[in-house]
Write an enzyme that holds these catalytic residues in place. Sequence first.
Site, PDB file in Angstrom:
ATOM      1  CE1 TYR A 147      17.749  43.255  33.373  1.00  0.00           C
ATOM      2  CE2 TYR A 147      19.378  44.886  33.100  1.00  0.00           C
ATOM      3  CZ  TYR A 147      18.165  44.617  33.777  1.00  0.00           C
ATOM      4  OH  TYR A 147      17.552  45.254  34.645  1.00  0.00           O
ATOM      5  CB  ILE A 213      39.078  47.520  36.875  1.00  0.00           C
ATOM      6  CG1 ILE A 213      39.177  48.263  38.269  1.00  0.00           C
ATOM      7  CG2 ILE A 213      38.449  48.449  35.802  1.00  0.00           C
ATOM      8  CD1 ILE A 213      39.813  49.565  38.179  1.00  0.00           C
TER       9      ILE A 213
HETATM   10  N1  UDP Z   1      32.745  46.133  37.161  1.00  0.00           N
HETATM   11  C1  UDP Z   1      34.255  45.924  37.363  1.00  0.00           C
HETATM   12  N2  UDP Z   1      34.605  44.806  38.334  1.00  0.00           N
HETATM   13  C2  UDP Z   1      33.417  44.111  38.936  1.00  0.00           C
HETATM   14  C3  UDP Z   1      32.085  44.329  38.867  1.00  0.00           C
HETATM   15  C4  UDP Z   1      31.557  45.271  37.729  1.00  0.00           C
HETATM   16  O1  UDP Z   1      34.968  46.449  36.647  1.00  0.00           O
HETATM   17  O2  UDP Z   1      33.915  43.158  39.796  1.00  0.00           O
HETATM   18  C5  UDP Z   1      32.036  47.125  36.227  1.00  0.00           C
HETATM   19  C6  UDP Z   1      31.410  46.647  35.220  1.00  0.00           C
HETATM   20  O3  UDP Z   1      32.164  45.944  34.029  1.00  0.00           O
HETATM   21  C7  UDP Z   1      30.720  47.883  34.549  1.00  0.00           C
HETATM   22  C8  UDP Z   1      30.412  48.763  35.915  1.00  0.00           C
HETATM   23  O4  UDP Z   1      31.355  48.082  36.766  1.00  0.00           O
HETATM   24  O5  UDP Z   1      31.532  48.585  33.873  1.00  0.00           O
HETATM   25  C9  UDP Z   1      29.138  48.356  36.583  1.00  0.00           C
HETATM   26  O6  UDP Z   1      28.718  47.076  36.421  1.00  0.00           O
HETATM   27  P1  UDP Z   1      27.556  46.506  37.382  1.00  0.00           P
HETATM   28  O7  UDP Z   1      27.553  45.001  37.167  1.00  0.00           O
HETATM   29  O8  UDP Z   1      27.714  47.104  38.691  1.00  0.00           O
HETATM   30  O9  UDP Z   1      26.264  47.054  36.787  1.00  0.00           O
HETATM   31  P2  UDP Z   1      25.554  47.013  35.468  1.00  0.00           P
HETATM   32  O10 UDP Z   1      25.982  48.399  34.781  1.00  0.00           O
HETATM   33  O11 UDP Z   1      26.226  46.134  34.515  1.00  0.00           O
HETATM   34  O12 UDP Z   1      24.207  46.975  35.515  1.00  0.00           O
END
Ligand code: UDP
Length: 330
Positions: A147, A213
């Site tokens: 991405y 998490i």
């Molecule tokens: N995350 C998590 N559980 C979930 C969704 C996301 O622990 O069900 C964590 C993910 O691993 C990352 C953070 O939350 O560390 C932010 O993830 P998100 O997908 O919201 O946004 P990204 O930073 O990937 O664009």
Amino acid sequence: MKLKVCVIGGAGYIGSHTVYELIRDGHEVVIIDNLSTGSRDFIHKDAKFYFGDITNKQELKNIFNIECSVKPFDVVMHFAAKLIVPESVSIPLEYYYNNVEGVRIMLEVMKDFNIKNVVFSSTAAVYGEAINPICSENDPTIPINPYGETKLASEKLIKWVCQRYDMNYCIFRYFNVAGAIDTLEIGLNKDNLTHIIPITVQTALGIRDEMTIFGNDYDTPDGTCIRDYIHVSDLADAHVLGAKYLVKNNKSLLVNLGSNKGYSVLEIIKEVEKFYPVNYKIGKRRAGDPAKLIASNDKAKEILGWLPKRNLEQIIKSDIEYRKKLNNLK
Ligand code: UDP
């Protein structure tokens, strides 16, 4: 200044909020969207809508032909990207095709129609594992997932094309976006949500039974990943400012849109738990996640006069209100 703006991906989450803000600010809006993740329900009634895909050059040209023969676009905005980090790891070819080839075709059509200004949604994912506690725009860009790579490739493509054809770009590197418009007319409404705030809110509201998490062994104070969260309407405001900046100054810019503050996944859960309990467990790390991403917004403030107006509590409240409305919860 009243602008005619083409919003590609204007029926999606961030695109639709930007369309609402553009229209509120008095601009004329034409939306092009393939409705792959967007929805007709998100299309502002005062915007003109074309069903179309930017990876189809002929389709895009036909729309530009109709619109630009009446009045050329002052600005084209691009929101039509795939943006789920783990999905990009599992289907990289689709990500490169949609995100990079889509931008290439859009630029080609803009060049053919002599449209000078492009506002592009990029991402904090271009920084990869940040080397500084707070990223600024000149930090190294070393993405760690497809991405982020597709967005960095698009940024570079845009820069070279703008230099060659005397065009201007406004590239925004977003951090984590959440929340919904104050009126709750639109918001993030998809079947397979993956982002942390809506997932935590859904769990808190009982729409899902539990959440996981993804890893608590990162090099951060509580072991969970740290991100910088921005309200979608603050982001929409920045796009309107960016569009006006390009037309007024005839100059390019690249800025982060963040808050200068970071919160861990656990802190997000604690914040939601101020309103409702959240049933969560600890699981394995998710592919492609950097430990920490926080943005400096000094440049956005200095050049555009932009600062986020809503803090984390307001972002979470906004997401709670929106999801309650969607699910008819009191
Ligand atoms: N995350 C998590 N559980 C979930 C969704 C996301 O622990 O069900 C964590 C993910 O691993 C990352 C953070 O939350 O560390 C932010 O993830 P998100 O997908 O919201 O946004 P990204 O930073 O990937 O664009």
